[in-house]
Design a protein around this motif. Structure first.
Motif, mmCIF file in Angstrom:
data_model
loop_
_atom_site.group_PDB
_atom_site.id
_atom_site.type_symbol
_atom_site.label_atom_id
_atom_site.label_comp_id
_atom_site.label_asym_id
_atom_site.label_seq_id
_atom_site.Cartn_x
_atom_site.Cartn_y
_atom_site.Cartn_z
ATOM 1 N N PHE A 30 -4.061 -28.432 33.931
ATOM 2 C CA PHE A 30 -4.057 -29.825 34.355
ATOM 3 C C PHE A 30 -4.339 -30.776 33.194
ATOM 4 C CE2 PHE A 30 -4.639 -27.896 38.585
ATOM 5 C CZ PHE A 30 -3.546 -28.481 39.204
ATOM 6 N N VAL A 40 -6.782 -22.888 35.048
ATOM 7 C CA VAL A 40 -6.319 -23.981 35.910
ATOM 8 C C VAL A 40 -6.694 -25.328 35.301
ATOM 9 C CG1 VAL A 40 -6.622 -25.054 38.180
ATOM 10 C CG2 VAL A 40 -6.312 -22.593 38.006
ATOM 11 N N VAL A 50 -1.007 -31.023 31.299
ATOM 12 C CA VAL A 50 -0.030 -31.867 31.995
ATOM 13 C C VAL A 50 -0.380 -33.338 31.808
ATOM 14 C CG1 VAL A 50 0.804 -32.535 34.292
ATOM 15 C CG2 VAL A 50 0.655 -30.125 33.671
ATOM 16 N N TYR A 51 -1.670 -33.663 31.930
ATOM 17 C CA TYR A 51 -2.116 -35.043 31.745
ATOM 18 C C TYR A 51 -1.786 -35.533 30.333
ATOM 19 C CZ TYR A 51 -5.271 -39.021 31.275
ATOM 20 O OH TYR A 51 -5.784 -40.267 31.022
#
Length: 74
Positions: free
Chosen positions: A20, A16, A23-24
Motif C-alpha cells: 500500500f 501488505v 501504490v501510494y
C-alpha cells in the motif's frame, strides 16, 4: 511456537503495508508527472524515447483522463 507465528504474521503485515505504501508513492509520482512536463520527458528519455512537445502534451492528457476514470480500461 509463538515466535514462528508472530514472525509469519509480521511478514504478512509488512508485505501488505509495503504494497500500500508503494501504490501510494507511485500515484503521487504519476500526479507529479502530469503537472511537470520536464519530469515526464526525463522519464521517457530514461526509457530510450525522445518525445517532442506534442507527444508530451498528448501523454499528459492521457494520464489526466486515466486519473478521472481510474476503474475503466480500454
Amino acid at each position: 511456537m509463538w515466535t514462528v507465528i508472530i514472525s509469519i504474521i509480521t511478514l504478512i503485515v509488512g508485505a501488505v503495508g509495503g504494497f500500500f505504501v508503494g501504490v501510494y508513492y507511485l500515484r503521487k509520482q504519476l500526479e507529479k508527472m502530469q503537472n511537470d512536463p520536464e519530469m515526464l520527458k526525463k522519464m521517457a528519455k530514461q526509457m530510450g524515447y525522445n518525445m517532442n512537445n506534442q507527444q508530451l502534451s498528448k501523454a499528459q492528457n492521457m494520464m489526466k483522463n486515466q486519473q478521472q476514470r481510474p476503474g475503466k480500461r480500454k
